[in-house]
Design a protein around this motif. Structure first.
Motif, short mmCIF file in Angstrom:
data_model
loop_
_atom_site.label_atom_id
_atom_site.label_comp_id
_atom_site.label_asym_id
_atom_site.label_seq_id
_atom_site.Cartn_x
_atom_site.Cartn_y
_atom_site.Cartn_z
N GLU A 1 17.48 53.73 2.39
CA GLU A 1 16.40 53.40 1.47
C GLU A 1 15.06 53.63 2.18
N ASP B 1 21.62 52.18 10.98
CA ASP B 1 22.81 51.93 10.16
C ASP B 1 22.86 50.53 9.54
N VAL B 2 21.77 49.77 9.65
CA VAL B 2 21.74 48.43 9.07
C VAL B 2 20.63 48.33 8.02
N GLY B 3 19.42 48.80 8.37
CA GLY B 3 18.32 48.76 7.42
C GLY B 3 17.00 48.40 8.06
N GLU C 1 13.40 48.55 11.97
CA GLU C 1 14.52 49.37 11.51
C GLU C 1 15.64 49.26 12.53
N PRO D 1 14.11 43.47 1.93
CA PRO D 1 14.70 44.35 2.93
C PRO D 1 15.18 45.67 2.30
N PHE D 2 15.32 46.66 3.16
CA PHE D 2 15.78 47.98 2.73
C PHE D 2 17.07 48.30 3.45
N GLY D 3 18.06 48.74 2.70
CA GLY D 3 19.33 49.12 3.29
C GLY D 3 19.25 50.49 3.94
N PRO D 4 20.32 50.89 4.64
CA PRO D 4 20.33 52.21 5.26
C PRO D 4 20.09 53.29 4.20
N ALA E 1 18.35 38.66 8.86
CA ALA E 1 18.37 39.95 9.55
C ALA E 1 18.80 39.76 11.00
N ARG F 1 22.67 34.48 1.70
CA ARG F 1 22.42 35.72 2.44
C ARG F 1 22.23 35.39 3.92
#
Length: 185
Positions: A170, A88-90, A85, A165-168, A129, A126
């Motif tokens: 999520e 603020d990014v994910g 994690e 991936p999960f965004g902020p 990360a 894309r």
């Protein structure tokens, strides 16, 4: 001109001629004798790629169980169930690097792999990360980057879809390691 000077001049001319002729002669000799089989060269490339993947610790982020203290080497480089994690990014999980068609790099070419590890850009456009150290890997030589790609393509495919991936904001669906910013002073 003395005999010695004449001998020195002849040696210089012969030396220049040898520098022009010998490389071609050695190449022709190698072709006539037959160099190592194509498979041997490929095998050496794959082994060098394996070495590079090992010393750069790709297994840490890309092998199931590694961050839980029990790496599952039957799924070597098959993707992690523990994500990172970044505030603020994910949350990002180390993806499956095996050539599995559905969950790994099976649809990527070796060129796609080289581009991703050197520029941080996937074939779909894309960006990888921020935890992926592609800026350091960008300094790989062409042959080293190609060796890593050849090694990854040589692995047995592992079917393992990683989360995210999960965004902020999520909610991740698996374990997460947090990168915690230091307290402000």
């Amino acid at each position: 001109m003395s005999i010695h000077d004449f001998g020195t001049a002849v040696t210089r001319v012969a030396s220049r001629a040898a520098r022009r002729v010998l490389p071609a002669a050695f190449a022709a000799l190698a072709a006539a004798i037959g160099s190592s089989p194509a498979g041997a060269a490929d095998s050496e490339l794959v082994e060098w790629g394996k070495y590079l993947v090992t010393i750069t610790s790709c297994t840490d982020c890309h092998t199931p169980g590694h961050f839980l203290g029990k790496p599952d080497m039957t799924r070597h480089l098959g993707g992690s169930e523990v994500g990172f994690e970044i505030p603020d990014v994910g949350v990002f999980y180390g993806p499956n690097l095996t050539p599995d068609e559905e969950t790994g790099l099976g649809r990527w070419s070796e060129r796609d792999i080289v581009t991703a590890i050197r520029t941080g850009r996937r074939p779909d456009g894309r960006i990888l990360a921020p935890v992926m150290p592609w800026p350091a890997l960008a300094k790989l030589t062409d042959s080293d980057a190609a060796a890593i790609a050849a090694y990854l393509k040589s692995l047995p495919p592992v079917s393992n879809k990683v989360p995210g991936p999960f965004g902020p904001g999520e909610a991740p669906t698996s374990f997460v390691m947090k990168i915690v910013a230091p307290a402000e002073k």
